[in-house]
Design a protein around this motif. Structure first.
Motif, short mmCIF file in Angstrom:
data_model
loop_
_atom_site.label_atom_id
_atom_site.label_comp_id
_atom_site.label_asym_id
_atom_site.label_seq_id
_atom_site.Cartn_x
_atom_site.Cartn_y
_atom_site.Cartn_z
N MET A 1 13.80 14.51 1.18
CA MET A 1 12.51 15.21 1.68
C MET A 1 12.44 15.23 3.17
SD MET A 1 8.43 14.94 0.27
CE MET A 1 8.42 13.49 0.69
N TYR A 2 12.52 16.24 4.01
CA TYR A 2 12.41 16.25 5.59
C TYR A 2 11.19 15.71 5.73
CZ TYR A 2 12.33 17.56 10.23
OH TYR A 2 12.18 17.66 11.63
N VAL A 3 11.13 14.81 6.75
CA VAL A 3 9.91 14.13 7.34
C VAL A 3 9.96 14.06 8.80
CG1 VAL A 3 8.46 12.22 7.39
CG2 VAL A 3 9.63 12.81 5.22
N LEU A 4 8.85 14.77 9.41
CA LEU A 4 8.98 14.67 11.06
C LEU A 4 7.95 13.41 11.32
CD1 LEU A 4 8.88 16.13 13.72
CD2 LEU A 4 6.77 17.19 13.19
N VAL A 63 4.09 13.10 -5.60
CA VAL A 63 3.41 12.05 -5.06
C VAL A 63 4.31 10.79 -5.00
CG1 VAL A 63 1.52 10.44 -5.79
CG2 VAL A 63 1.09 12.98 -5.63
N GLN A 64 5.31 10.76 -6.00
CA GLN A 64 5.82 9.37 -5.87
C GLN A 64 6.90 9.54 -4.72
OE1 GLN A 64 7.93 9.57 -9.91
NE2 GLN A 64 6.08 8.97 -10.55
N ALA A 65 7.39 10.80 -4.31
CA ALA A 65 8.21 10.84 -3.32
C ALA A 65 7.60 10.59 -2.03
CB ALA A 65 8.95 12.51 -3.25
N VAL A 66 6.17 11.08 -1.87
CA VAL A 66 5.51 10.82 -0.65
C VAL A 66 5.10 9.30 -0.43
CG1 VAL A 66 3.14 11.07 0.39
CG2 VAL A 66 4.26 13.14 -0.65
N ALA A 67 4.90 8.66 -1.87
CA ALA A 67 4.47 7.40 -1.75
C ALA A 67 5.85 6.43 -1.18
CB ALA A 67 4.05 6.69 -3.15
N GLU A 71 5.82 3.82 1.93
CA GLU A 71 6.32 2.48 1.90
C GLU A 71 7.23 2.15 2.83
OE1 GLU A 71 5.82 2.05 -3.09
OE2 GLU A 71 7.95 2.78 -2.24
N GLU A 72 8.26 3.21 3.25
CA GLU A 72 9.13 3.08 4.38
C GLU A 72 8.72 3.05 5.74
OE1 GLU A 72 13.02 5.19 5.85
OE2 GLU A 72 12.40 5.75 3.93
N ARG A 73 7.59 4.00 5.96
CA ARG A 73 7.22 4.34 7.23
C ARG A 73 5.75 3.79 7.68
NH1 ARG A 73 10.67 9.59 8.85
NH2 ARG A 73 12.36 9.42 7.41
N ALA A 74 4.95 3.52 6.68
CA ALA A 74 3.76 3.44 7.05
C ALA A 74 3.25 2.04 5.56
CB ALA A 74 2.81 4.26 7.02
N PRO A 75 4.01 0.98 5.75
CA PRO A 75 3.81 0.21 4.57
C PRO A 75 2.32 -0.56 4.40
CG PRO A 75 4.89 -0.79 6.18
CD PRO A 75 5.03 0.35 6.46
N LEU A 92 -4.38 12.79 -6.00
CA LEU A 92 -3.43 12.05 -6.67
C LEU A 92 -2.82 10.74 -6.18
CD1 LEU A 92 -1.36 14.78 -8.58
CD2 LEU A 92 -2.78 13.14 -9.77
N LEU A 93 -2.36 10.57 -4.80
CA LEU A 93 -1.97 9.79 -4.08
C LEU A 93 -3.11 8.59 -4.06
CD1 LEU A 93 0.50 8.51 -2.68
CD2 LEU A 93 -0.46 9.33 -0.56
N ALA A 94 -4.11 8.81 -3.71
CA ALA A 94 -5.49 8.08 -3.70
C ALA A 94 -5.70 7.37 -5.02
CB ALA A 94 -6.49 8.58 -2.89
N ALA A 95 -5.48 8.18 -6.13
CA ALA A 95 -5.86 7.56 -7.29
C ALA A 95 -4.93 6.67 -7.86
CB ALA A 95 -5.97 9.00 -8.21
N THR A 96 -3.70 6.91 -7.55
CA THR A 96 -2.62 6.11 -8.26
C THR A 96 -1.91 4.97 -7.14
OG1 THR A 96 -1.20 7.83 -7.49
CG2 THR A 96 -2.05 8.06 -9.93
N ARG A 97 -2.05 5.13 -5.88
CA ARG A 97 -1.60 4.25 -4.99
C ARG A 97 -2.50 4.07 -4.01
NH1 ARG A 97 3.70 3.00 -4.82
NH2 ARG A 97 2.84 1.40 -3.57
N PRO A 98 -3.82 3.54 -4.30
CA PRO A 98 -4.71 3.33 -3.21
C PRO A 98 -4.40 2.37 -2.09
CG PRO A 98 -5.48 2.41 -5.37
CD PRO A 98 -4.22 3.14 -5.51
N ASP A 99 -3.47 1.43 -2.53
CA ASP A 99 -2.78 0.46 -1.64
C ASP A 99 -2.39 1.10 -0.33
OD1 ASP A 99 -1.06 1.20 -3.72
OD2 ASP A 99 0.47 -0.17 -2.67
#
Length: 243
Positions: A1-4, A63-67, A71-75, A92-99
């Motif tokens: 996934m490309y990320v800027l 969402v798993q890919a965004v997580a 984890e890598e760029r804003a742990p 979905l991200l807030a619901a499953t990975r609120p950390d």
């Protein structure tokens, strides 16, 4: 996934999740107004933009890919702002990975599934080849409030989006319901909707807000389904005020 990545890497982290049918370039007017006030992370979601080589499969997988990106760029977590399909992903991200989500900004998310999704997807499948026709893409761009300076990006990406991505992403969008974990999200959350959007979208915004005690709801005057593109100045200011 490309990320800027843009802005100041030492500033608070901000993830911007684009809508379906566009890509990370939709945030360019907002980024110009934010300057270096944030460490901005902008993915091109699977099947879109510079990530078009891998088809969109599901919200859960995305969402798993965004997580993993977070984890890598804003742990230590980031403000996550999403528009339309991207707003569903932010929920979905807030619901499953609120950390990983310090603040959620939910813009124009549909949260009430369509009654007849098969009919909608059948029509979409029949008309999918039109997306590669410039005249049709221009009409769609107008409906999506794509400004002239981003039209070339939209026409290019519309032409290369696969049928599989189109059907999967729209299918996930029209079937989306608010996940149970959203009600347990403890960090700040803002829900936004244009006051000229369809009733379905306005009702969805109220449902998302009502499902999360302590969240805030804003109806943006004179805006349709395109707040970050119609009012990038306002949207950038709202984000900056939340640091």
């Amino acid at each position: 996934m490309y990320v800027l990545e843009a802005g100041d890497v030492h500033a608070p982290a901000l993830v911007l999740l684009h809508g379906g049918g566009v890509a990370g370039w939709m945030w360019r007017p907002v980024l110009e107004r934010l300057g270096t006030t944030a460490h901005v992370i902008v993915p091109d979601l699977p099947g879109h933009g510079r990530s078009a080589g891998e088809a969109y499969r599901s919200h859960e997988e995305t969402v798993q890919a965004v997580a993993r990106v977070l984890e890598e760029r804003a742990p230590h977590g980031a403000m996550v702002a999403g528009f339309s399909l991207g707003a569903q992903l932010a929920i979905l991200l807030a619901a499953t990975r609120p950390d990983l989500v310090t603040d959620a900004v939910i813009v124009s998310a549909q949260a009430e599934p369509l009654r007849f999704p098969r009919a909608t997807l059948g029509l979409l499948a029949a008309t999918a080849p039109l997306a590669r026709q410039r005249w049709f893409a221009r009409l769609q761009a107008k409906e999506l409030f794509i400004p002239e300076e981003l039209l070339a990006d939209y026409l290019r990406d519309s032409a290369r989006m696969s049928r599989a991505t189109l059907l999967a992403s729209v299918g996930e969008n029209v079937r989306f319901t608010i996940p149970a974990g959203w009600a347990d999200f403890k960090n700040p959350a803002l829900v936004m909707v244009g006051d000229r959007e369809r009733k379905l979208m306005r009702d969805s915004a109220r449902a998302i807000h009502g499902s999360l005690p302590g969240s805030r709801l804003i109806s943006v005057p004179d805006c349709g389904h395109g707040i970050p593109l119609q009012r990038p100045d306002l949207f950038a200011q709202i984000l900056a005020d939340r640091w």
